[in-house]
Design a protein around this motif. Structure first.
Motif, short mmCIF file in Angstrom:
data_model
loop_
_atom_site.label_atom_id
_atom_site.label_comp_id
_atom_site.label_asym_id
_atom_site.label_seq_id
_atom_site.Cartn_x
_atom_site.Cartn_y
_atom_site.Cartn_z
N LYS A 10 -107.77 -11.37 -94.52
CA LYS A 10 -107.02 -11.62 -95.75
C LYS A 10 -105.98 -10.53 -96.01
O LYS A 10 -104.98 -10.78 -96.63
N GLY A 11 -106.25 -9.33 -95.55
CA GLY A 11 -105.29 -8.24 -95.60
C GLY A 11 -104.78 -7.87 -96.98
O GLY A 11 -105.12 -8.48 -97.98
N LEU A 12 -103.98 -6.85 -97.01
CA LEU A 12 -103.35 -6.39 -98.23
C LEU A 12 -101.90 -6.84 -98.26
O LEU A 12 -101.29 -7.07 -97.22
N THR A 13 -101.35 -6.91 -99.44
CA THR A 13 -99.93 -7.25 -99.56
C THR A 13 -99.09 -6.06 -99.11
O THR A 13 -99.57 -4.92 -99.15
N PRO A 14 -97.85 -6.28 -98.70
CA PRO A 14 -96.99 -5.15 -98.32
C PRO A 14 -96.84 -4.13 -99.45
O PRO A 14 -96.80 -2.93 -99.20
N PHE A 15 -96.78 -4.61 -100.69
CA PHE A 15 -96.67 -3.70 -101.83
C PHE A 15 -97.91 -2.82 -101.94
O PHE A 15 -97.82 -1.61 -102.15
N ALA A 16 -99.08 -3.41 -101.77
CA ALA A 16 -100.33 -2.65 -101.86
C ALA A 16 -100.43 -1.64 -100.72
O ALA A 16 -100.92 -0.53 -100.91
N ILE A 17 -99.98 -2.04 -99.54
CA ILE A 17 -99.99 -1.13 -98.39
C ILE A 17 -99.11 0.08 -98.66
O ILE A 17 -99.49 1.22 -98.40
N ARG A 18 -97.93 -0.17 -99.20
CA ARG A 18 -97.00 0.93 -99.49
C ARG A 18 -97.57 1.86 -100.56
O ARG A 18 -97.48 3.08 -100.47
N GLN A 19 -98.18 1.29 -101.59
CA GLN A 19 -98.81 2.10 -102.63
C GLN A 19 -99.93 2.96 -102.06
O GLN A 19 -100.03 4.15 -102.38
N LEU A 20 -100.75 2.37 -101.24
CA LEU A 20 -101.86 3.08 -100.64
C LEU A 20 -101.36 4.21 -99.74
O LEU A 20 -101.85 5.33 -99.79
N TYR A 21 -100.34 3.93 -98.94
CA TYR A 21 -99.76 4.94 -98.06
C TYR A 21 -99.17 6.10 -98.88
O TYR A 21 -99.43 7.26 -98.60
N THR A 22 -98.40 5.74 -99.89
CA THR A 22 -97.77 6.77 -100.71
C THR A 22 -98.81 7.62 -101.44
O THR A 22 -98.69 8.85 -101.50
N ALA A 23 -99.82 6.99 -101.97
CA ALA A 23 -100.82 7.72 -102.74
C ALA A 23 -101.75 8.55 -101.87
O ALA A 23 -102.13 9.65 -102.25
N TYR A 24 -102.09 8.03 -100.71
CA TYR A 24 -103.12 8.71 -99.92
C TYR A 24 -102.58 9.51 -98.74
O TYR A 24 -102.86 10.69 -98.62
N ILE A 25 -101.81 8.89 -97.90
CA ILE A 25 -101.36 9.57 -96.68
C ILE A 25 -100.40 10.72 -97.01
O ILE A 25 -100.55 11.82 -96.49
N THR A 26 -99.42 10.48 -97.85
CA THR A 26 -98.48 11.56 -98.16
C THR A 26 -99.15 12.68 -98.94
O THR A 26 -98.78 13.84 -98.76
N SER A 27 -100.15 12.36 -99.76
CA SER A 27 -100.84 13.43 -100.47
C SER A 27 -101.65 14.30 -99.52
O SER A 27 -101.77 15.51 -99.73
N VAL A 28 -102.17 13.72 -98.45
CA VAL A 28 -102.91 14.49 -97.45
C VAL A 28 -101.96 15.45 -96.74
O VAL A 28 -102.27 16.63 -96.56
N THR A 29 -100.81 14.96 -96.33
CA THR A 29 -99.88 15.82 -95.58
C THR A 29 -99.18 16.86 -96.46
O THR A 29 -98.86 17.94 -95.99
N ASP A 30 -98.96 16.54 -97.72
CA ASP A 30 -98.26 17.46 -98.61
C ASP A 30 -99.18 18.47 -99.29
O ASP A 30 -98.70 19.39 -99.95
N TYR A 31 -100.47 18.34 -99.14
CA TYR A 31 -101.43 19.21 -99.82
C TYR A 31 -101.18 20.68 -99.48
O TYR A 31 -101.11 21.05 -98.32
N ARG A 32 -101.00 21.45 -100.47
CA ARG A 32 -100.78 22.90 -100.36
C ARG A 32 -99.51 23.30 -99.64
O ARG A 32 -99.34 24.45 -99.28
N SER A 33 -98.59 22.38 -99.41
CA SER A 33 -97.35 22.75 -98.72
C SER A 33 -96.51 23.76 -99.50
O SER A 33 -95.83 24.58 -98.88
N PRO A 34 -96.53 23.77 -100.85
CA PRO A 34 -95.74 24.80 -101.55
C PRO A 34 -96.16 26.23 -101.24
O PRO A 34 -95.38 27.15 -101.35
N ILE A 35 -97.41 26.41 -100.81
CA ILE A 35 -97.88 27.76 -100.46
C ILE A 35 -97.07 28.33 -99.31
O ILE A 35 -96.79 29.52 -99.25
N TRP A 36 -96.68 27.46 -98.37
CA TRP A 36 -95.97 27.90 -97.18
C TRP A 36 -94.47 28.03 -97.41
O TRP A 36 -93.77 28.64 -96.61
#
Length: 69
Positions: free
Chosen positions: A38-64
């Protein structure tokens, strides 16, 4: 409660390798949701990616950040 570890020997390159692996692992878990029948809608996929994946990669980046161009 979140813990903060200070490692003076940790380089930015090592830190980014760790965070990239964590983001890749999170993306693989997310891909299972996308590939389901049944999958997710493209909008839901983008929201999930933005909320989760980018937050993982950006975590603590201001320290550097040291004002590099």
């Amino acid at each position: 409660m979140a813990r903060v570890w200070f490692d003076l020997n940790l380089t930015f390159k090592q830190y980014m390798a760790i965070r990239t692996n964590q983001a890749r692992s999170a993306f693989n878990r997310m891909a299972r949701l996308i590939n389901s029948e049944k999958g997710l809608t493209p909008f839901a996929i983008r929201q999930l990616y933005t909320a989760y994946i980018t937050s993982v990669t950006d975590y603590r980046s201001p320290i550097w950040w040291k004002g590099q161009a």
